[in-house]
Scaffold this active site. Structure first.
Site, PDB file in Angstrom:
ATOM      1  N   TRP A  54      13.308   0.561  15.024  1.00 50.70           N
ATOM      2  CA  TRP A  54      12.409  -0.566  15.292  1.00 50.70           C
ATOM      3  C   TRP A  54      11.737  -1.005  14.009  1.00 50.70           C
ATOM      4  CZ3 TRP A  54      11.755   4.368  16.881  1.00 50.70           C
ATOM      5  CH2 TRP A  54      10.510   4.972  16.866  1.00 50.70           C
ATOM      6  N   ASP A  55      10.419  -0.881  13.843  1.00 50.91           N
ATOM      7  CA  ASP A  55       9.756  -1.476  12.665  1.00 50.91           C
ATOM      8  C   ASP A  55      10.515  -1.146  11.378  1.00 50.91           C
ATOM      9  OD1 ASP A  55       7.918  -1.788  14.685  1.00 50.91           O
ATOM     10  OD2 ASP A  55       6.209  -1.185  13.478  1.00 50.91           O
ATOM     11  N   ALA A 125       4.461   2.624  11.066  1.00 51.14           N
ATOM     12  CA  ALA A 125       4.942   1.676  10.058  1.00 51.14           C
ATOM     13  C   ALA A 125       4.164   1.673   8.758  1.00 51.14           C
ATOM     14  CB  ALA A 125       4.968   0.278  10.624  1.00 51.14           C
ATOM     15  N   ARG A 204      -3.647   1.238  10.807  1.00 51.35           N
ATOM     16  CA  ARG A 204      -2.252   1.562  10.483  1.00 51.35           C
ATOM     17  C   ARG A 204      -1.528   0.421   9.766  1.00 51.35           C
ATOM     18  NH1 ARG A 204      -1.635   1.415  16.697  1.00 51.35           N
ATOM     19  NH2 ARG A 204      -0.666  -0.582  17.144  1.00 51.35           N
ATOM     20  N   ASP A 205      -0.270   0.646   9.521  1.00 50.27           N
ATOM     21  CA  ASP A 205       0.669  -0.346   8.986  1.00 50.27           C
ATOM     22  C   ASP A 205       0.290  -0.836   7.585  1.00 50.27           C
ATOM     23  OD1 ASP A 205       1.670   0.019  11.512  1.00 50.27           O
ATOM     24  OD2 ASP A 205       1.348  -2.023  12.213  1.00 50.27           O
ATOM     25  N   GLU A 277      -0.850  -6.762  14.046  1.00 52.61           N
ATOM     26  CA  GLU A 277       0.007  -5.693  13.550  1.00 52.61           C
ATOM     27  C   GLU A 277       0.778  -6.084  12.291  1.00 52.61           C
ATOM     28  OE1 GLU A 277       0.653  -2.795  16.596  1.00 52.61           O
ATOM     29  OE2 GLU A 277       2.034  -4.259  17.480  1.00 52.61           O
TER      30      GLU A 277
HETATM   31  C1  FRU Z   1       4.563  -2.347  15.927  1.00 54.88           C
HETATM   32  C2  FRU Z   1       3.856  -1.012  16.005  1.00 54.88           C
HETATM   33  C3  FRU Z   1       3.198  -0.702  14.687  1.00 54.88           C
HETATM   34  C4  FRU Z   1       3.232   0.792  14.640  1.00 54.88           C
HETATM   35  C5  FRU Z   1       4.515   1.115  15.361  1.00 54.88           C
HETATM   36  C6  FRU Z   1       4.500   2.385  16.122  1.00 54.88           C
HETATM   37  O1  FRU Z   1       5.816  -2.373  16.511  1.00 54.88           O
HETATM   38  O2  FRU Z   1       2.930  -0.996  17.051  1.00 54.88           O
HETATM   39  O3  FRU Z   1       1.910  -1.244  14.590  1.00 54.88           O
HETATM   40  O4  FRU Z   1       3.200   1.229  13.328  1.00 54.88           O
HETATM   41  O5  FRU Z   1       4.778   0.048  16.223  1.00 54.88           O
HETATM   42  O6  FRU Z   1       5.745   2.641  16.698  1.00 54.88           O
END
Ligand code: FRU
Length: 432
Positions: A54-55, A125, A204-205, A277
Site C-alpha cells: 500500500w503506501d 509510512a 506520523r508520515d 495524511e
Molecule cells: C495511509 C495511512 C498512513 C499510515 C498507514 C498505515 O494509507 O493511514 O497515514 O502511515 O496508512 O498503514
C-alpha cells in the site's frame, strides 16, 4: 554543520498565520470531470504476489526530485503478507523496497530493515532521501516493541547508515541501519495520544523537503491540533472539535537530516477533518503545492468528502495556503467505486505531475471503507487490490487542477521518458 540563514519566508521566520481548511471551502467538495480518476481494475501481473503493498514512496533528493541512482529508481512500500486479511495489514506493516530501470518493471528487493531492528511494533509510512550517496529512511514507529498488546502510539523515526550499492542486476543496501526516534508529539502544537478525544490519533508520515527558495530543511508530517474540552473551537460544537487534523512541520537548523525541532503546523483542518495524511509538497512556478490524502469517514459531520487527494497552494512553504479548486479536492474515485484507490503521492514529471497511489477496495460502494471488514473473508480478499494502482496524470494551472488520464499500474516514468500523447477521449484534451 553551520546554521543556515533563515529568511522571513521560511517556516521558522514566517509571520504567516496558521492556514485553515475551512468548513466553507470543504462544503464545496464535489465530484467533477476534473477530479474523478477513471475506473480501474487490478493488474494481472504484479511484482509482489506474496505481499500486500500500500503506501509507497520513491527515493528522492533534498528538493523532492525523484532520485535516479546509476539509472535505478527505488520505491519503498508498506507491506504485509498477502495471506493476511486486508484490514489486519496495518498491525504488522513493514517496509520493503522495489527497484526499476525503466519505471515499469519493478523487482522486489525484500525487507529494508532486518526483523525487530526498526522502532515500533510495526512501521507506517514515511519518505526516503538520497543525499550525496547517503540514504535516509523516515518512517512512523507505531506501537512500542516491548508492549504485549497492539498499541497505536506513534513516533517519527529515521534510519541511516548503509550505502546504496547498484550493479546491472539491481540495488542493495550495504551496512547497518542506525535508527533514531526523531520526533514525538509535544502536547502543545501537536496532540498526544493521551489528549486525543477522537476515534483515531495521528503523529506520523514524515516527509523530508528542503525549501528550494529559502534553503530551510523541513520534515512535514501528519498530526492533530490539541482542542481541549470546553474549547470554543467550531463554535463550541464538541462533535466537530474532534476533527482536528493538521499538517505538522519540523525544521533542521543545521540541515542535518537526523536532527529536528518542532514548529507549529502549517495547515490545519479543525472542524473539518481528522486525518490529513502523508503531507508532501511540490514547488512549481514559484508556488508551493501542499498535498494530503484523506478519507470519506474522517470528515466532520455535515461535510460530504471522499477518499481522495486534497491540495492547497501558497507563495511560501509556511503559507498562507488556499485550497485548490476552491474546495481542496484534487483527485478522487468514481462514485460507483469510491474506495478503489488511496494514499496518493504527487511526483513531478516535467510539465505534468503524476499521482502515484495503491489499489484499495474495488467493487465496494459501502458508505465507509471500514464496513468492508464486515463482509465474509473471501469477499474481503477478492475486493482488495493491495498493489500499486494506475498512475494518474494531473495538470496544474495556478489554483486549478485537472485529471488528464492515467498510465498503467506500477508505471512511474523515469525523468527522461516522454509521457504518451493524450488520446482524444481523455479528459485532458480540454486543458485545465
Ligand atoms: C495511509 C495511512 C498512513 C499510515 C498507514 C498505515 O494509507 O493511514 O497515514 O502511515 O496508512 O498503514
Amino acid at each position: 554543520m553551520v546554521n543556515r540563514p533563515v529568511s522571513d519566508d521560511s517556516v521558522s521566520g514566517a509571520a504567516a498565520p496558521l492556514s485553515r481548511w475551512t468548513r466553507d471551502a470543504a462544503s464545496r467538495i464535489r465530484r467533477t470531470e476534473r477530479s474523478v480518476a477513471p475506473i480501474v481494475y487490478p493488474p494481472e501481473d504484479v511484482p509482489n504476489r506474496d505481499v500486500h503493498v500500500w503506501d509507497t514512496w520513491l527515493l528522492r533528493d533534498r528538493h523532492g526530485g525523484v532520485a535516479e541512482v546509476d539509472g535505478w529508481q527505488v520505491a519503498f512500500s508498506l507491506t504485509a503478507s498477502a495471506d493476511l486479511l486486508p484490514g489486519t495489514r496495518h498491525d504488522v506493516a513493514t517496509v520493503r523496497y522495489f527497484y526499476s530501470r525503466d519505471g515499469r518493471n519493478w523487482r522486489a528487493g525484500g525487507r529494508v530493515f532486518a526483523e525487530d531492528r526498526a522502532f515500533g511494533q510495526r512501521q507506517w509510512a514515511g519518505s526516503a532521501l538520497y543525499d550525496d550517496g547517503d540514504v535516509y529512511l523516515y518512517y512512523t514507529a507505531a506501537g512500542e516493541a516491548e508492549a504485549d498488546e497492539l498499541r497505536y502510539s506513534q513516533r517519527i523515526a529515521g534510519a541511516t547508515g548503509p550505502t546504496l550499492r547498484t550493479d546491472d542486476g539491481g540495488v542493495a543496501f550495504d551496512g547497518q541501519w542506525d535508527h533514531r526516534v526523531l520526533l514525538r508529539p509535544d502536547g502543545d502544537y501537536y496532540e498526544t495520544e493521551q489528549q486525543s478525544r477522537a476515534m483515531t490519533y495521528t503523529f506520523r508520515d514524515p516527509w523530508f523537503y528542503e525549501d528550494p527558495e529559502t534553503g530551510e530543511t523541513c520534515l512535514l508530517f501528519e498530526g492533530n491540533v490539541p482542542v481541549p474540552e470546553g474549547s470554543d473551537a467550531c463554535g463550541g460544537d464538541e462533535d466537530h472539535q474532534v476533527y482536528n487534523g493538521c499538517v505538522g512541520v519540523a525544521v533542521s537548523p543545521s540541515g542535518d537530516p537526523m536532527d529536528w525541532e518542532l514548529r507549529p503546523p502549517i495547515l490545519d483542518g479543525v472542524c473539518v477533518n481528522q486525518e490529513l495524511e502523508r503531507p508532501h509538497v511540490l514547488h512549481r512556478d514559484g508556488s508551493y503545492y501542499l498535498f494530503v490524502s484523506s478519507h470519506d469517514h474522517t470528515f466532520a459531520p455535515g461535510i460530504d468528502g471522499y477518499d481522495g487527494l486534497y491540495g492547497f497552494v501558497a507563495d511560501s512553504l509556511g503559507g498562507p495556503y488556499r485550497p485548490l479548486n476552491d474546495s481542496g479536492l484534487v483527485v478522487t474515485n468514481p462514485a460507483n467505486a469510491p474506495f478503489q484507490t488511496y494514499s496518493y503521492m504527487v511526483v513531478p514529471h516535467g510539465e505534468e505531475v503524476l499521482v502515484q497511489n495503491f489499489f484499495n477496495f474495488y467493487d465496494f460502494a459501502g458508505e465507509s471503507v471500514d464496513l468492508i471488514g464486515e463482509l465474509p473473508e473471501p469477499e474481503q480478499r477478492r475486493r482488495f487490490g493491495g498493489t500499486l494502482g494506475p498512475t494518474v496524470r494531473l495538470g496544474i494551472d495556478g489554483d486549478r487542477t485537472r485529471v488528464l488520464g492515467t498510465l498503467d499500474a506500477w508505471h512511474l516514468p523515469t525523468a527522461d521518458e516522454p509521457l504518451p500523447e493524450l488520446g482524444p477521449d481523455e479528459p485532458g484534451t480540454t486543458r485545465a
